[in-house]
Design an enzyme around this catalytic site. Structure first.
Site, PDB file in Angstrom:
ATOM      1  N   TRP B 321       0.835  -1.202   0.000  1.00 37.96           N
ATOM      2  CA  TRP B 321       0.000   0.000   0.000  1.00 37.96           C
ATOM      3  C   TRP B 321       0.878   1.264   0.000  1.00 37.96           C
ATOM      4  O   TRP B 321       0.550   2.278  -0.597  1.00 37.96           O
ATOM      5  CB  TRP B 321      -0.916   0.008   1.232  1.00 37.96           C
ATOM      6  CG  TRP B 321      -1.690   1.288   1.358  1.00 37.96           C
ATOM      7  CD1 TRP B 321      -2.862   1.601   0.734  1.00 37.96           C
ATOM      8  CD2 TRP B 321      -1.352   2.441   2.142  1.00 37.96           C
ATOM      9  NE1 TRP B 321      -3.269   2.867   1.078  1.00 37.96           N
ATOM     10  CE2 TRP B 321      -2.349   3.402   1.946  1.00 37.96           C
ATOM     11  CE3 TRP B 321      -0.282   2.754   2.992  1.00 37.96           C
ATOM     12  CZ2 TRP B 321      -2.332   4.652   2.570  1.00 37.96           C
ATOM     13  CZ3 TRP B 321      -0.259   3.988   3.605  1.00 37.96           C
ATOM     14  CH2 TRP B 321      -1.272   4.915   3.401  1.00 37.96           C
ATOM     15  N   HIS B 322       2.032   1.165   0.695  1.00 32.87           N
ATOM     16  CA  HIS B 322       2.896   2.342   0.781  1.00 32.87           C
ATOM     17  C   HIS B 322       3.537   2.699  -0.545  1.00 32.87           C
ATOM     18  O   HIS B 322       3.894   3.855  -0.772  1.00 32.87           O
ATOM     19  CB  HIS B 322       3.999   2.122   1.828  1.00 32.87           C
ATOM     20  CG  HIS B 322       3.514   2.285   3.230  1.00 32.87           C
ATOM     21  ND1 HIS B 322       2.939   1.257   3.940  1.00 32.87           N
ATOM     22  CD2 HIS B 322       3.471   3.368   4.048  1.00 32.87           C
ATOM     23  CE1 HIS B 322       2.594   1.697   5.143  1.00 32.87           C
ATOM     24  NE2 HIS B 322       2.889   2.970   5.232  1.00 32.87           N
ATOM     25  N   GLY B 323       3.712   1.739  -1.413  1.00 32.89           N
ATOM     26  CA  GLY B 323       4.326   2.064  -2.691  1.00 32.89           C
ATOM     27  C   GLY B 323       4.522   0.830  -3.531  1.00 32.89           C
ATOM     28  O   GLY B 323       4.588  -0.287  -3.014  1.00 32.89           O
TER      29      GLY B 323
END
Lengths: 392, 482
Positions: B321-323
């Site tokens: 989700w962060h990247g």
């Protein structure tokens, strides 16, 4: 637990609860005042003439969609606030006053000595950049020689090298330490006549500073001594410039005034007053020197003969514009010197402008003295460097 | 527009508050919506259309679910369609580049031609407002929140500028009532502004001061032992003060207009275990992962083996989700593994046996977190391995020349200052054998000077941060990229 992120302090005493409530109301009122102050600053910035000019260019649909308008407003708000000077100065004072830091561009030594971080740091691919610049000099030296024009390169050593004693632990990279000798070697292998200023400056430093404390450049003493050294090298390289019969005199102002202090400007401290409580490094004081021509040779020869003097040109950076170096050089050479140096000109800017200009084409000199700061030779090539490398 | 900019502080906030408080209550959500959309469009006008589309789509799906009866099969189908729509948008904008690049690497390795692809720009805040949509649809389906019948209220909820671009991930249920009725007062405004100013100081004065040092350290080709540890430690501090500072600004701004946002951090670096850390770090994301992923997967109710799988799966997805890069996936795997290890170890400990002392537990936890942050910060996997090699001393030991000049006194001072602020909340507690007496009520209980300090300290921090911000280039919030 008292939390720094949530700021929730458990209050059990009713009296403390009341105090806290009043404190929070006061904070609310102060915040409203700050917002009003901010609104005035923000709107005033938008109405500044420079801001209006900038914004007028991006007030159209495509600029808004592309984000250019937002970027322009961002720039305006970051540069044209009525409190611009105060905010920048406050930032500088906070950094220096609290942390003894000069910000990203200035390193702070002891006793108010300041140094450019450009002189301390290593540069990526410095060796390749130095070779490219040496190649440029070699090519230009050849082109000048083909026109019977002499060239003397003067590599001005870093302040951080010569005034090392007052760095007081401020680290300097090994690459920077080796830079002067490395570039001089590159010039030597290409047979480019170059004046070593590091040795005479180091020797001169034994009897007192040769650089300003709060400025990157040599001071008047250092400039005068190095002008003598450069003049000797120039007369060796181009004996024909000889003594043209000009005489110069350098006068000193009786009252001391503040020195240039470009690093105080880089620290946003140039407008800060010097009060009993010290808010910035003390500016340099100097009796300003000015060199004036006092004697010119009598006109000789016919109409078409060369006029005396005018055969020496000085290219370079702000070193040639500071400390009365240009005046002292004329005095030492006994001849006028055309000064084409540019403040912030780095390695190539003034040379490129001069060689492409009418002055060079119409009245070519007998000798070009090209002053180059040591700190620029390892830096990445800029547009002027690349353009000059391709030819003038 | 970013909070730490003068156009936000001077051109956006004053007219927003002026218009907001001069407008009768029933129109104030309109003020929030219009200003928030303008705030968002300031960055990219075209991506405002995406925000509006996601808002309309999710609102409509939820209304249809409500009309069908939230527990009905049709509502389930609608919810799935809503989730696919929202997550599809996220997948396209956030993961398509990564997917195509990975595919091209694979086909390249097989000697086949690469697929042509134009790089897609990630709309700012998309990851956050898509999660809001997911939580809203699922909550409506579960019957945990009544559907919003007012598009204005729902759109204002999604758009509130203070949380739009980097959280906290506020659920509709948390502010649904406040969207209809909320309390305003000078005191609320004061509490909010105080919170905002503390967050602003954390971000601008501390995190942004450390930023150049982190950038330089992570850019080194051959970091030494000192460089590597400096990179990891300073980034650990920078990230916390940046994101926690941003979260406080968001929470404070919301409080100024009468909203109570949930906290996002609870002194995460004071955690005594990795599980404790995840109960303190990015709380709104952690609980999202727990409530909408971990528990639906079975949580810890389906046996030990499945629990470990769930933990790993949730943290890996959290990383992703962060990247969209292998770094984030591995960072998630690292934390999934640590949580599993912690669970296994905790289960092995005899019931009633003393736990690890706080100091040891905290040191071990921080070491594990710090190692993970290197993956999180490095540009790519090679970059992370380079820093790890430095931390192991494979490129020498001393501070390298390339970094030494970046270690300016102000940056150097802020490292211990930031570390001290991290551990400051321990002061009122007994630390080891020493008890440091701090009166209940903190500074407020220390007489007039204490009250003055408590009142003015946020303003002093804000003023210092403002002058520092003005005299240097703005540094973007680290979590904007997610």
């Amino acid at each position: 637990m008292t939390s720094i992120t949530q700021h929730s302090i458990r209050i059990t005493s009713p009296a403390l609860y009341g105090v806290r409530a009043w404190s929070e109301r006061l904070q609310g009122a102060l915040a409203i005042g700050l917002l009003a102050l901010g609104a005035w600053q923000g709107l005033a910035a938008l109405t500044a003439p420079a801001a209006q000019h900038r914004l007028a260019q991006v007030l159209d649909g495509s600029s808004i969609l592309a984000g250019r308008t937002a970027a322009a407003v961002n720039f305006v708000e970051a540069h044209y606030l009525p409190a611009d000077g105060v905010l920048r100065a406050a930032g500088g004072v906070a950094r220096w006053g609290i942390f003894r830091s000069g910000g990203p561009q200035v390193a702070v030594g002891c006793n108010d000595w300041l140094y450019l971080t450009d002189e301390l740091r290593p540069w990526p691919d410095a060796s390749a950049h130095m070779q490219a610049r040496a190649d440029t000099l070699s090519r230009i030296a050849g082109q000048l020689a083909a026109r019977n024009i002499g060239l003397v390169v003067t590599l001005v050593p870093d302040k951080a090298r010569i005034e090392a004693a007052t760095r007081c632990g401020t680290p300097r990279s090994a690459q920077a330490d080796a830079r002067y000798a490395a570039f001089m070697d590159l010039l030597k292998t290409r047979a480019i006549p170059a004046v070593d200023l590091a040795a005479p400056m180091t020797a001169a430093r034994q009897d007192g500073p040769v650089f300003y404390r709060t400025d990157t450049h040599w001071n008047q003493r250092g400039a005068a001594m190095m002008a003598d050294v450069v003049a000797k090298a120039a007369m060796t390289a181009a004996p024909e410039i000889g003594d043209a019969g000009f005489r110069f005199r350098t006068d000193r102002a009786e009252a001391p005034t503040q020195g240039p202090g470009d690093m105080l400007r880089l620290m946003s401290l140039d407008q800060v007053p010097d009060l009993a409580v010290k808010l910035r490094p003390s500016p340099d004081l100097q009796n300003l020197e000015q060199t004036v021509q006092v004697e010119a040779p009598a006109e000789t020869g016919g109409l078409l003969d060369d006029a005396p003097g005018g055969g020496v040109v000085l290219l370079g950076s702000s070193f040639s514009l500071n400390g009365n170096f240009h005046g002292r050089l004329q005095e030492a050479l006994h001849t006028p010197v055309g000064n084409f140096a540019e403040a912030g000109g780095g390695f190539a800017s003034s040379a490129r402008t001069y060689f492409k200009g009418g002055a060079f084409a119409d009245t070519p000199p007998k000798l070009v003295i090209w002053e180059i700061p040591e700190r620029v030779v390892g830096q990445p090539l800029d547009a002027a460097d690349r353009a000059l490398a391709e030819g003038w | 527009m970013v909070f730490a900019s003068f156009e936000f502080l001077f051109l956006f906030l004053p007219p927003f508050f002026a218009v907001y408080f001069l407008t009768p209550f029933r129109y104030r959500n309109w003020v929030i919506l219009i200003f928030s959309w303008a705030f968002y469009a300031w960055w990219r006008v075209d991506f405002l259309a995406l925000l509006i589309a996601v808002t309309v789509f999710t609102f409509t799906i939820a209304r249809l679910m409500d009309a069908a009866g939230p527990q009905s099969p049709r509502a389930k189908t609608l919810m799935i369609a809503g989730l696919i729509g929202n997550l599809g948008v996220l997948a396209y904008f956030k993961y398509a580049n990564f997917g195509v690049a990975t595919f091209n690497q694979l086909v390249g390795a097989m000697g086949l031609g690469a697929v042509g692809w134009a790089e897609i720009v990630l709309p700012i805040g998309l990851s956050f407002y898509v999660l809001q949509s997911v939580s809203y649809l699922v909550d409506v389906r579960r019957g945990e929140v009544p559907v919003s019948r007012s598009f204005l209220n729902y759109a204002a909820y999604k758009a509130i500028f203070s949380q739009l671009i980097a959280g906290p991930i506020v659920r509709y249920a948390e502010i649904g009532e406040e969207l209809k009725q909320r309390h305003h007062s000078l005191r609320q405004f004061g509490i909010g502004s105080r919170t905002f100013m503390i967050g602003f100081a954390m971000k601008v004065a501390i995190a942004d001061t450390l930023s150049p040092l982190v950038d330089a350290a992570f850019a080194l080709a051959q970091p030494t032992l000192v460089d590597g540890w400096l990179a990891a430690i300073v980034y650990t501090l920078q990230l916390y003060f940046d994101f926690a500072g941003y979260s406080l600004m968001a929470i404070g701004l919301a409080r100024m207009i009468g909203f109570s946002f949930p906290p996002n951090f609870d002194n995460p670096y004071l955690a005594g275990s990795i599980q404790d850390f995840w109960q303190r770090w990015h709380l709104t994301l952690s609980r999202f992962l727990r409530d909408y992923l971990y528990i639906p997967l079975g949580g810890n109710r389906a046996g030990p083996r499945r629990t470990y799988v769930n933990l790993m799966l949730v943290m890996t997805i959290g990383g992703l989700w962060h990247g969209s890069s292998w770094n984030f996936i591995l960072w998630g795997v690292w934390h999934g593994g640590l949580l599993g290890l912690h669970r296994w170890w905790s289960r092995r400990r005899p019931r009633g046996a003393p736990g690890m002392p706080f100091a040891s537990g905290n040191a071990l936890t921080m070491l594990a977190v710090l190692i993970g942050w290197v993956l999180f910060r490095a540009k790519d996997l090679d970059g992370a391995l380079t820093v790890y090699a430095g931390m192991l001393g494979l490129h020498g030991t001393g501070l390298s020349d390339a970094l030494a000049w970046q270690v300016t006194p102000d940056r150097l001072w802020f490292v211990p200052l930031a570390a001290a602020l991290v551990y400051l909340p321990l002061l009122p507690k007994r630390v080891g054998r020493w008890a440091i007496p701090v009166p209940a009520g903190g500074l407020l209980a220390n007489g007039a000077l204490g009250i003055a300090a408590w009142t003015l300290a946020p303003f002093v921090g804000f003023a210092l941060a403002t002058v520092l911000l003005y005299s240097r280039d703005a540094v973007p919030f680290l979590y904007f990229q997610f």
